[in-house]
Scaffold this active site. Structure first.
Site, PDB file in Angstrom:
ATOM      1  N   GLY A 144       0.839  -1.200   0.000  1.00 31.58           N
ATOM      2  CA  GLY A 144       0.000   0.000   0.000  1.00 31.58           C
ATOM      3  C   GLY A 144       0.865   1.237   0.000  1.00 31.58           C
ATOM      4  O   GLY A 144       2.022   1.208  -0.434  1.00 31.58           O
ATOM      5  N   GLU A 159       5.646  -3.302   0.777  1.00 34.96           N
ATOM      6  CA  GLU A 159       5.669  -3.022  -0.660  1.00 34.96           C
ATOM      7  C   GLU A 159       4.907  -1.714  -0.835  1.00 34.96           C
ATOM      8  O   GLU A 159       3.687  -1.703  -0.793  1.00 34.96           O
ATOM      9  CB  GLU A 159       4.969  -4.143  -1.449  1.00 34.96           C
ATOM     10  CG  GLU A 159       5.276  -5.562  -0.974  1.00 34.96           C
ATOM     11  CD  GLU A 159       6.574  -6.087  -1.530  1.00 34.96           C
ATOM     12  OE1 GLU A 159       7.107  -5.476  -2.471  1.00 34.96           O
ATOM     13  OE2 GLU A 159       7.066  -7.105  -1.021  1.00 34.96           O
ATOM     14  N   CYS A 217       1.994   0.560  -8.893  1.00 32.80           N
ATOM     15  CA  CYS A 217       3.095   1.096  -8.079  1.00 32.80           C
ATOM     16  C   CYS A 217       4.355   1.341  -8.901  1.00 32.80           C
ATOM     17  O   CYS A 217       5.094   2.281  -8.650  1.00 32.80           O
ATOM     18  CB  CYS A 217       3.403   0.134  -6.940  1.00 32.80           C
ATOM     19  SG  CYS A 217       3.718  -1.545  -7.519  1.00 32.80           S
ATOM     20  N   GLU A 230       3.788  10.913  -5.190  1.00 29.66           N
ATOM     21  CA  GLU A 230       3.214   9.908  -6.090  1.00 29.66           C
ATOM     22  C   GLU A 230       1.823  10.358  -6.521  1.00 29.66           C
ATOM     23  O   GLU A 230       0.971  10.642  -5.672  1.00 29.66           O
ATOM     24  CB  GLU A 230       3.126   8.570  -5.336  1.00 29.66           C
ATOM     25  CG  GLU A 230       2.616   7.422  -6.174  1.00 29.66           C
ATOM     26  CD  GLU A 230       2.444   6.130  -5.357  1.00 29.66           C
ATOM     27  OE1 GLU A 230       2.020   6.202  -4.186  1.00 29.66           O
ATOM     28  OE2 GLU A 230       2.742   5.058  -5.901  1.00 29.66           O
TER      29      GLU A 230
HETATM   30  P1  NAD Z   1      -3.318   2.586   1.396  1.00 32.39           P
HETATM   31  O1  NAD Z   1      -2.030   2.644   2.122  1.00 32.39           O
HETATM   32  O2  NAD Z   1      -4.304   3.638   1.629  1.00 32.39           O
HETATM   33  O3  NAD Z   1      -4.070   1.200   1.757  1.00 32.39           O
HETATM   34  C1  NAD Z   1      -3.475  -0.055   1.530  1.00 32.39           C
HETATM   35  C2  NAD Z   1      -4.249  -1.102   2.321  1.00 32.39           C
HETATM   36  O4  NAD Z   1      -4.048  -0.883   3.719  1.00 32.39           O
HETATM   37  C3  NAD Z   1      -5.752  -1.005   2.091  1.00 32.39           C
HETATM   38  O5  NAD Z   1      -6.307  -2.283   2.079  1.00 32.39           O
HETATM   39  C4  NAD Z   1      -6.218  -0.217   3.309  1.00 32.39           C
HETATM   40  O6  NAD Z   1      -7.567  -0.454   3.619  1.00 32.39           O
HETATM   41  C5  NAD Z   1      -5.288  -0.772   4.380  1.00 32.39           C
HETATM   42  N1  NAD Z   1      -5.100   0.106   5.539  1.00 32.39           N
HETATM   43  C6  NAD Z   1      -5.389   1.426   5.671  1.00 32.39           C
HETATM   44  N2  NAD Z   1      -5.029   1.870   6.891  1.00 32.39           N
HETATM   45  C7  NAD Z   1      -4.487   0.824   7.552  1.00 32.39           C
HETATM   46  C8  NAD Z   1      -3.903   0.658   8.839  1.00 32.39           C
HETATM   47  N3  NAD Z   1      -3.825   1.670   9.713  1.00 32.39           N
HETATM   48  N4  NAD Z   1      -3.425  -0.559   9.183  1.00 32.39           N
HETATM   49  C9  NAD Z   1      -3.470  -1.589   8.299  1.00 32.39           C
HETATM   50  N5  NAD Z   1      -4.014  -1.493   7.056  1.00 32.39           N
HETATM   51  C10 NAD Z   1      -4.523  -0.295   6.687  1.00 32.39           C
HETATM   52  O7  NAD Z   1      -2.977   2.450  -0.141  1.00 32.39           O
HETATM   53  P2  NAD Z   1      -3.982   2.395  -1.365  1.00 32.39           P
HETATM   54  O8  NAD Z   1      -4.431   3.750  -1.730  1.00 32.39           O
HETATM   55  O9  NAD Z   1      -5.020   1.373  -1.109  1.00 32.39           O
HETATM   56  O10 NAD Z   1      -3.017   1.812  -2.506  1.00 32.39           O
HETATM   57  C11 NAD Z   1      -2.223   2.614  -3.311  1.00 32.39           C
HETATM   58  C12 NAD Z   1      -0.794   2.612  -2.812  1.00 32.39           C
HETATM   59  O11 NAD Z   1      -0.279   1.291  -2.808  1.00 32.39           O
HETATM   60  C13 NAD Z   1       0.121   3.410  -3.719  1.00 32.39           C
HETATM   61  O12 NAD Z   1       0.998   4.153  -2.931  1.00 32.39           O
HETATM   62  C14 NAD Z   1       0.870   2.329  -4.486  1.00 32.39           C
HETATM   63  O13 NAD Z   1       2.127   2.752  -4.990  1.00 32.39           O
HETATM   64  C15 NAD Z   1       0.996   1.279  -3.449  1.00 32.39           C
HETATM   65  N6  NAD Z   1       1.238  -0.039  -4.043  1.00 32.39           N
HETATM   66  C16 NAD Z   1       2.471  -0.604  -3.900  1.00 32.39           C
HETATM   67  C17 NAD Z   1       2.749  -1.830  -4.510  1.00 32.39           C
HETATM   68  C18 NAD Z   1       4.113  -2.478  -4.400  1.00 32.39           C
HETATM   69  O14 NAD Z   1       4.229  -3.670  -4.685  1.00 32.39           O
HETATM   70  N7  NAD Z   1       5.161  -1.752  -4.029  1.00 32.39           N
HETATM   71  C19 NAD Z   1       1.757  -2.479  -5.244  1.00 32.39           C
HETATM   72  C20 NAD Z   1       0.514  -1.864  -5.356  1.00 32.39           C
HETATM   73  C21 NAD Z   1       0.261  -0.641  -4.757  1.00 32.39           C
END
Ligand code: NAD
Length: 522
Positions: free
Chosen positions: A238, A260, A294, A392
């Site tokens: 995330g 990640e 990502c 980003e």
């Molecule tokens: P996000 O960080 O908002 O959420 C990611 C996940 O974490 C979601 O399921 C969310 O509900 C959960 N979450 C939120 N708060 C939390 C907490 N306090 N504790 C545990 N879990 C929690 O990210 P997003 O908007 O859903 O996704 C986009 C981001 O993910 C972008 O920054 C992207 O670059 C990144 N991403 C990285 C990869 C990688 O492999 N490096 C792959 C895909 C996406």
């Protein structure tokens, strides 16, 4: 639009929806979340939400189910996963529909998710036994003792995944954890959990014992955090901000975690880059899944010598992209995920323009094509005063930066807190290979988009800086789900040395070490 709505009801009728949501670990849900499809903006499903007490129960039940799973040989576990692999490919059209309905991406981008899960399933099913095989070492005294290093499962692995590649990230990470002998408590984004549940249904049909993979829904800061508090290891994908919070939760309990996270990835068009190749790679790198990947490119670093030829050709290609939403192949770019994404992308472009950037093409929402469609956008004249320079965007916006040589390109690419991915396009692949280690990123693709690195399942994908700790794919992507244990045994004699013989022992032992050194042994 009418036919899309009809297709949606055909793909996801009430019976299928009830079957999929019955797999969510939510014993007595008090809340539901209404989820909309980005294809039309219309309601897709009501998702029952798990509660914090469900998380505790799911971890407990996964731990109980673990015994039967760990008792199976690698071969038996691999057979389940390979059966799943075959079923997935045979039934791919069903899950492609679901992924498109949930995310709004094109069918070709949805297929990347299926291909990733199949690749991971096959790769680890075929390599886990070897990667996890016990390794024998010499003991403290050669011949007289020996040690064996074993890779043991961590127990219950918690996996938290985002909405952008829900099927690939959730199932891909879960399969690796399962093949390492763990049980998994998986918490996908509830807005994109249906494709994940479809995958769970398929795994159960392929012979996965019930309870080994639990799927929970619920808000991230409640249920995601509860998973991070309850699991024996946490795999989080995330944003960087949430990754920090998850890392703190893991650190408090001294359990391991892999992170990640986000990226601000660059693509470098070298002076000698073949023009058509550079245009094609840049197009797919920047706008895959509407830039909601990502590893996609947000910074286009172009050598001065090729910029005047490259930029107009690139803009022409961007303007020729087919935008639209359909449950079929044929479009180059689909919808953004939702109103928040649309707002974020629009904000980055507006802020850039306000501070003096030029929009070379795009820069507009396209509600005529879909509620959250945004044009592929190219910016020029971006400076450090603009959000889009360093933050980003996670959308279809790429900025052009001109550089006078490779050194300037390396400086610019490395001038980011993130360090996920970079692409180099060059006619001289050897020169590109020499540049790669100087880039502070976890993966580098040469003459191809990030798909080259992503598709090379045997090679681990790292991450640096604010992009996290990485470790998906390759040996690392499996071994992170294990703990190491060494068992050393003394076969003959004892390591005790009589007080009166200690000086002599030290001399003999030092002599032995010198012999080992001279004989080239470790
Ligand atoms: P996000 O960080 O908002 O959420 C990611 C996940 O974490 C979601 O399921 C969310 O509900 C959960 N979450 C939120 N708060 C939390 C907490 N306090 N504790 C545990 N879990 C929690 O990210 P997003 O908007 O859903 O996704 C986009 C981001 O993910 C972008 O920054 C992207 O670059 C990144 N991403 C990285 C990869 C990688 O492999 N490096 C792959 C895909 C996406």
């Amino acid at each position: 639009m009418r036919s899309l709505v009809e297709r949606q009801h055909h793909v996801l009728d009430d019976a299928q929806l009830a079957d999929l949501t019955s797999l969510i670990f939510a014993e007595a849900p008090t809340e539901h979340r209404l989820v909309h499809t980005p294809l039309t903006g219309l309601p897709l499903a009501e998702i029952p939400l798990s509660t914090p007490s469900d998380v505790g129960c799911a971890v407990q039940q996964a731990r109980s189910a673990l015994r039967a799973w760990t008792a199976l040989s690698h071969r038996r576990r691999a057979a389940v996963v390979l059966d799943f692999h075959d079923r997935l490919l045979a039934q791919r059209e069903d899950v492609l529909d679901l992924i498109q309905l949930e995310t709004g991406k094109t069918r070709a981008n949805a297929f990347e998710e299926v291909a990733e899960v199949a690749n991971v399933a096959r790769y680890y099913a075929r390599s886990a036994a070897k990667l996890l095989a016990p390794r024998r070492f010499r003991g403290a005294l050669p011949v007289l003792g020996a040690a064996t290093e074993r890779r043991l499962p961590r127990g219950v692995v918690g996996i938290i995944t985002p909405w952008n590649y829900p099927f690939a990230l959730s199932l891909g990470d879960a399969l690796a954890a399962l093949l390492a002998g763990n049980a998994v408590v998986l918490r996908p984004d509830p807005r994109t959990c249906l494709s994940v549940l479809w995958g769970l249904r398929l795994l159960l049909a392929a012979g996965l014992p019930p309870g080994v993979l639990q799927v929970l829904t619920g808000e991230g800061d409640v249920i995601g955090a509860a998973v991070a508090r309850g699991a024996d290891y946490v795999c989080f994908t995330g944003s960087t901000g949430t990754g920090r919070q998850v890392a703190r939760l893991a650190a408090d309990r001294l359990v391991g975690c892999s992170l990640e996270l986000g990226g601000k990835n660059a693509l470098y068009v070298r002076a000698d880059a073949p023009l058509e190749l550079a245009v094609d790679v840049a197009l797919r790198s920047a706008f895959a899944a509407g830039g909601q990947v990502c590893a996609h490119t947000e910074r286009l670093v172009v050598h001065d010598d090729i910029a005047d030829a490259f930029v107009p050709r690139f803009l022409e290609a961007v303007q020729g992209m087919r935008l639209g939403v359909a449950l079929d192949y044929g479009y180059d770019m689909g919808s953004l995920f939702g109103p928040d994404q649309l707002q974020r992308v629009g904000d980055h472009v507006r802020d850039a323009v306000l501070h003096g950037a030029r929009v070379l093409t795009g820069g507009r929402a396209r509600p005529d094509l879909g509620p959250w469609v945004y044009e592929p956008t190219v910016l020029d004249g971006v400076t450090a005063a603009m959000d889009v320079r360093d933050a980003e965007t996670f959308g279809p916006v790429v900025s052009i930066y001109r550089v006078r040589d490779d050194e300037a390109a390396i400086r610019l690419i490395n001038d980011s807190d993130y360090g996920l991915h970079a692409t180099i396009v060059s006619a001289d692949r050897a020169a590109a290979r020499r540049l790669a280690p100087r880039l502070r990123t976890g993966t580098v693709s040469i003459n191809e988009s990030f798909i080259a690195s992503w598709g090379a399942t045997g090679a681990a994908m790292g991450a640096r800086g604010h992009s996290g700790s990485g470790g998906r794919h390759g040996a690392e992507g499996l071994l992170k789900y294990t703990v190491v244990q060494s068992v050393a045994e003394q076969r003959v004699g004892s390591l005790a040395v009589d007080r009166t013989a200690q000086r002599r022992f030290a001399g003999l032992f030092s002599g032995g070490l010198i012999v080992l050194r001279r004989s080239g042994l470790r």
